[in-house]
Design a protein around this motif. Sequence first.
Motif, short mmCIF file in Angstrom:
data_model
loop_
_atom_site.label_atom_id
_atom_site.label_comp_id
_atom_site.label_asym_id
_atom_site.label_seq_id
_atom_site.Cartn_x
_atom_site.Cartn_y
_atom_site.Cartn_z
N PRO A 119 7.70 -3.40 23.65
CA PRO A 119 6.46 -4.22 23.79
C PRO A 119 6.70 -5.69 23.66
CG PRO A 119 6.99 -3.89 21.47
CD PRO A 119 8.19 -3.45 22.04
N MET A 120 5.83 -6.58 24.29
CA MET A 120 5.94 -8.06 24.34
C MET A 120 7.06 -8.35 25.53
SD MET A 120 5.97 -8.91 20.29
CE MET A 120 7.35 -7.85 19.74
N GLY A 121 6.95 -7.60 26.42
CA GLY A 121 7.80 -7.73 27.55
C GLY A 121 7.65 -9.12 28.30
N GLY A 122 6.66 -9.84 28.53
CA GLY A 122 6.43 -11.12 29.10
C GLY A 122 7.28 -12.17 28.14
N TRP A 123 7.32 -12.15 26.79
CA TRP A 123 8.12 -13.07 25.98
C TRP A 123 9.35 -12.80 26.21
CZ3 TRP A 123 4.11 -12.59 21.30
CH2 TRP A 123 3.13 -13.24 21.51
N LEU A 124 9.79 -11.23 26.03
CA LEU A 124 11.26 -11.08 25.98
C LEU A 124 11.93 -11.56 27.34
CD1 LEU A 124 11.02 -7.46 24.78
CD2 LEU A 124 12.06 -9.32 23.70
N ASP A 125 11.23 -11.42 28.42
CA ASP A 125 11.60 -12.15 29.89
C ASP A 125 11.82 -13.73 29.92
OD1 ASP A 125 11.73 -9.34 30.92
OD2 ASP A 125 9.84 -9.45 31.76
N ALA A 126 10.79 -14.24 29.17
CA ALA A 126 10.91 -15.31 29.06
C ALA A 126 12.29 -15.95 28.13
CB ALA A 126 9.50 -16.10 28.42
N PHE A 127 12.45 -15.22 27.00
CA PHE A 127 13.63 -15.52 26.38
C PHE A 127 14.74 -15.42 26.93
CE2 PHE A 127 10.86 -14.36 22.35
CZ PHE A 127 10.30 -15.69 21.97
N ALA A 128 14.80 -14.31 27.87
CA ALA A 128 16.13 -14.01 28.69
C ALA A 128 16.36 -14.99 29.71
CB ALA A 128 15.95 -12.43 29.08
N ALA A 129 15.08 -15.43 30.33
CA ALA A 129 15.27 -16.46 31.26
C ALA A 129 15.77 -17.74 30.93
CB ALA A 129 13.98 -16.77 31.95
#
Length: 270
Positions: A245-255
Amino acid sequence: MRTAVITVASSARREHLERQRRALAEVAGDIVRVEAWLDETPPDGVRDAGTRTLHVPPGPHGFRVGEGRNRAAGAAIDAGADLLVFLDVDCLPGPELVPAYQAAARATPDALLAGPVTYLASVQRPESATDLPFLRRPHRARPALPVGETRAATAAEYDLFWSLSFAVTPATWGRLGGFHPGYEGYGAEDTDLAWTARERDVELRWIGGADAFHQWHPVSSPPWQHLDDILRNGATFHERWGVWPMGGWLDAFAAAGAIERRGDGWARVR
């Protein structure tokens, strides 16, 4: 219909809690009121007359929001409630929130009921519930139906369920089994409840007029202060459902270089 309004609270949200209490007294005086206190120590000087107060201390990884709601729901059912209304401590009830949920529960008692949420601006600090309809600006990510209208959610819309404001009958709560106890700290427990509802053929229904108003507080996007919680609770969700879940936040942390993919999971790198 004997209605309980359930809130989980902590000392960090004391001002929000006091404002919510005043609004509830205005619009829904004849309710069972249950508050679950999530701090390490029991509440001191904030107990409200006529309110059932439970103490649900944190687990090893933080606040147990789901467990607090579960225990409060149990207390409300023991007190004879026919309808459970869950209202986040940051939320104020609109004048029609309780009546709209009650009407929807009479019409569709087997459904998970969810009303619209307006996010108030920092300068908006209403002191009376009568001011709230003039501030209505429902979040555009979710359906916001006219007063008196309801509709069933599509299968994809279960991902739009927020635990800020929702209602169920005790029988439906029993079908859901409450919030899963494996989540501590921030994130994922509400999506887990929605996916449980979908898996168990519990209809999610959008309820026009059941407006809640989220009081402003500082936030960060992505929520860096909750990074470890998001990774841990996301892993629990992945174990249960096979997706993160929370894919948008995970992508932002990864970026930002804080986390990286490792196999089917995510790991913190700084």
